[in-house]
Design a protein around this motif. Structure first.
Motif, PDB file in Angstrom:
ATOM      1  N   ASP A  41       0.841  -1.203   0.000  1.00  0.00           N
ATOM      2  CA  ASP A  41       0.000   0.000   0.000  1.00  0.00           C
ATOM      3  C   ASP A  41       0.870   1.245   0.000  1.00  0.00           C
ATOM      4  O   ASP A  41       1.962   1.251   0.580  1.00  0.00           O
ATOM      5  N   ILE A  42       0.363   2.298  -0.634  1.00  0.00           N
ATOM      6  CA  ILE A  42       0.919   3.637  -0.470  1.00  0.00           C
ATOM      7  C   ILE A  42      -0.159   4.464   0.218  1.00  0.00           C
ATOM      8  O   ILE A  42      -1.291   4.545  -0.264  1.00  0.00           O
ATOM      9  N   ILE A  43       0.196   5.067   1.357  1.00  0.00           N
ATOM     10  CA  ILE A  43      -0.792   5.775   2.179  1.00  0.00           C
ATOM     11  C   ILE A  43      -0.415   7.249   2.316  1.00  0.00           C
ATOM     12  O   ILE A  43       0.747   7.588   2.574  1.00  0.00           O
ATOM     13  N   ASN A  61       3.594   7.421   1.899  1.00  0.00           N
ATOM     14  CA  ASN A  61       4.212   6.430   2.777  1.00  0.00           C
ATOM     15  C   ASN A  61       3.983   5.045   2.188  1.00  0.00           C
ATOM     16  O   ASN A  61       2.831   4.624   2.005  1.00  0.00           O
ATOM     17  N   LEU A  62       5.044   4.344   1.883  1.00  0.00           N
ATOM     18  CA  LEU A  62       4.914   3.013   1.319  1.00  0.00           C
ATOM     19  C   LEU A  62       4.921   1.984   2.446  1.00  0.00           C
ATOM     20  O   LEU A  62       5.861   1.938   3.244  1.00  0.00           O
ATOM     21  N   ILE A  63       3.878   1.177   2.504  1.00  0.00           N
ATOM     22  CA  ILE A  63       3.764   0.113   3.497  1.00  0.00           C
ATOM     23  C   ILE A  63       4.065  -1.199   2.784  1.00  0.00           C
ATOM     24  O   ILE A  63       3.286  -1.654   1.942  1.00  0.00           O
ATOM     25  N   TYR A 100      12.679  -5.206  -0.507  1.00  0.00           N
ATOM     26  CA  TYR A 100      13.380  -4.145   0.223  1.00  0.00           C
ATOM     27  C   TYR A 100      12.459  -3.470   1.247  1.00  0.00           C
ATOM     28  O   TYR A 100      12.900  -2.956   2.265  1.00  0.00           O
ATOM     29  N   PHE A 101      11.136  -3.487   0.970  1.00  0.00           N
ATOM     30  CA  PHE A 101      10.182  -2.777   1.815  1.00  0.00           C
ATOM     31  C   PHE A 101       9.423  -3.684   2.784  1.00  0.00           C
ATOM     32  O   PHE A 101       8.592  -3.202   3.555  1.00  0.00           O
ATOM     33  N   THR A 102       9.671  -4.982   2.753  1.00  0.00           N
ATOM     34  CA  THR A 102       8.870  -5.927   3.530  1.00  0.00           C
ATOM     35  C   THR A 102       8.848  -5.567   5.016  1.00  0.00           C
ATOM     36  O   THR A 102       9.885  -5.274   5.622  1.00  0.00           O
ATOM     37  N   LEU A 108       8.359   7.455   0.768  1.00  0.00           N
ATOM     38  CA  LEU A 108       8.719   7.121  -0.608  1.00  0.00           C
ATOM     39  C   LEU A 108       9.509   8.233  -1.292  1.00  0.00           C
ATOM     40  O   LEU A 108      10.266   7.978  -2.224  1.00  0.00           O
ATOM     41  N   THR A 109       9.366   9.455  -0.823  1.00  0.00           N
ATOM     42  CA  THR A 109      10.078  10.571  -1.458  1.00  0.00           C
ATOM     43  C   THR A 109      11.584  10.492  -1.236  1.00  0.00           C
ATOM     44  O   THR A 109      12.356  11.127  -1.947  1.00  0.00           O
ATOM     45  N   LEU A 110      12.017   9.700  -0.262  1.00  0.00           N
ATOM     46  CA  LEU A 110      13.438   9.613   0.051  1.00  0.00           C
ATOM     47  C   LEU A 110      14.176   8.608  -0.815  1.00  0.00           C
ATOM     48  O   LEU A 110      15.413   8.641  -0.900  1.00  0.00           O
TER      49      LEU A 110
END
Length: 250
Positions: A41-43, A61-63, A100-102, A108-110
């Motif tokens: 998800d992207i929140i 914010n990437l979840i 990488y995000f698990t 996400l902007t970083l």
């Protein structure tokens, strides 16, 4: 709290499961559990101060794909909007390996340029959630001309796992996806964020949770057998992993 889902435009259906909004007001601190679903998800949070101390306000914010439950606290104003991608669907928009995000929350902007600053800077100015969703949907449609090709073997594998409620052996999934088991596991984890074994467990858990709600008088052992578990102890173990509770205490 009000929770609603909205389908993306037809052109985005291969990549996005749903858009969702969560809005409301909590007089006292409330805690919700979020169960894993095999998706990314992207929140966007539109509270000036993040209620749960985790989501950066106004930014994407990437979840990452979750392997266990997550607890989120709410207090006072609640205003969030999410993009839930289909398993492997986000790989059309980024080349970063999804594992990488698990089990993490990432600004996400970083790390990536999925969204231009002028795109997400406009979101707080839009008055309604529907207007925000339309803005996101239009932007992602415009990105379709430069997306990356999905790995159709992995997409097929995720659909096969869902269709069989997580009960098909991995070697059969790999064979039907025309991949060796080792290559299948590596590509699956890169695209989905978790191993195919974990994904299958999550899909089986989701099916079992739905089954329990529809069959409230059935014994736990009978439910376990009907849903593909070896016995009810294996079912309970998975439920504790994914919810923090046994099936009887949800």
């Amino acid at each position: 709290m009000i929770f609603k889902e909205y389908k993306p435009s037809i052109s985005l259906l291969p990549y996005i499961e749903t858009y969702w909004i969560a809005e409301g007001y909590a007089k006292t601190k409330e805690i919700d559990k979020i169960f894993p679903d095999g998706c990314v998800d992207i929140i966007f949070s539109f509270n000036q101060i993040p209620n749960n101390g985790a989501l950066v306000p106004y930014l994407p914010n990437l979840i990452g794909t979750m392997t266990t439950f997550s607890e989120i606290s709410y207090y006072q104003n609640i205003s969030m909007l999410g993009i839930r991608f289909k398993p492997a669907g986000i790989t059309a928009f980024t080349k970063i390996p999804i594992n990488y995000f698990t089990d993490s929350k990432t600004d996400l902007t970083l790390i990536d340029t999925l969204f231009e600053e002028k795109f997400y800077a406009k979101l707080p100015e839009l008055e309604t959630s529907i207007a925000k969703i339309k803005h996101i949907d239009l932007y992602l449609n415009q990105r379709l001309i430069s997306i990356f090709e999905l790995n159709n073997q992995i997409v097929y594998a995720t659909e096969l796992i869902k269709k069989t409620n997580g009960r098909l052996p991995l070697i059969d999934i790999a064979n039907r996806s025309c991949l060796s088991l080792r290559n299948f596991e590596r590509k699956f984890k890169t695209a989905v964020g978790i191993s195919p074994k974990t994904f299958s467990k999550i899909i089986k858990f989701k099916h079992t949770l739905s089954y329990i709600k529809k069959n409230t008088t059935e014994s736990l052992f009978s439910i376990a057998v009907d849903c593909g578990y070896y016995d009810h102890s294996h079912l309970i173990k998975d439920f504790k992993t994914f919810t923090g509770n046994t099936p009887l205490h949800l």
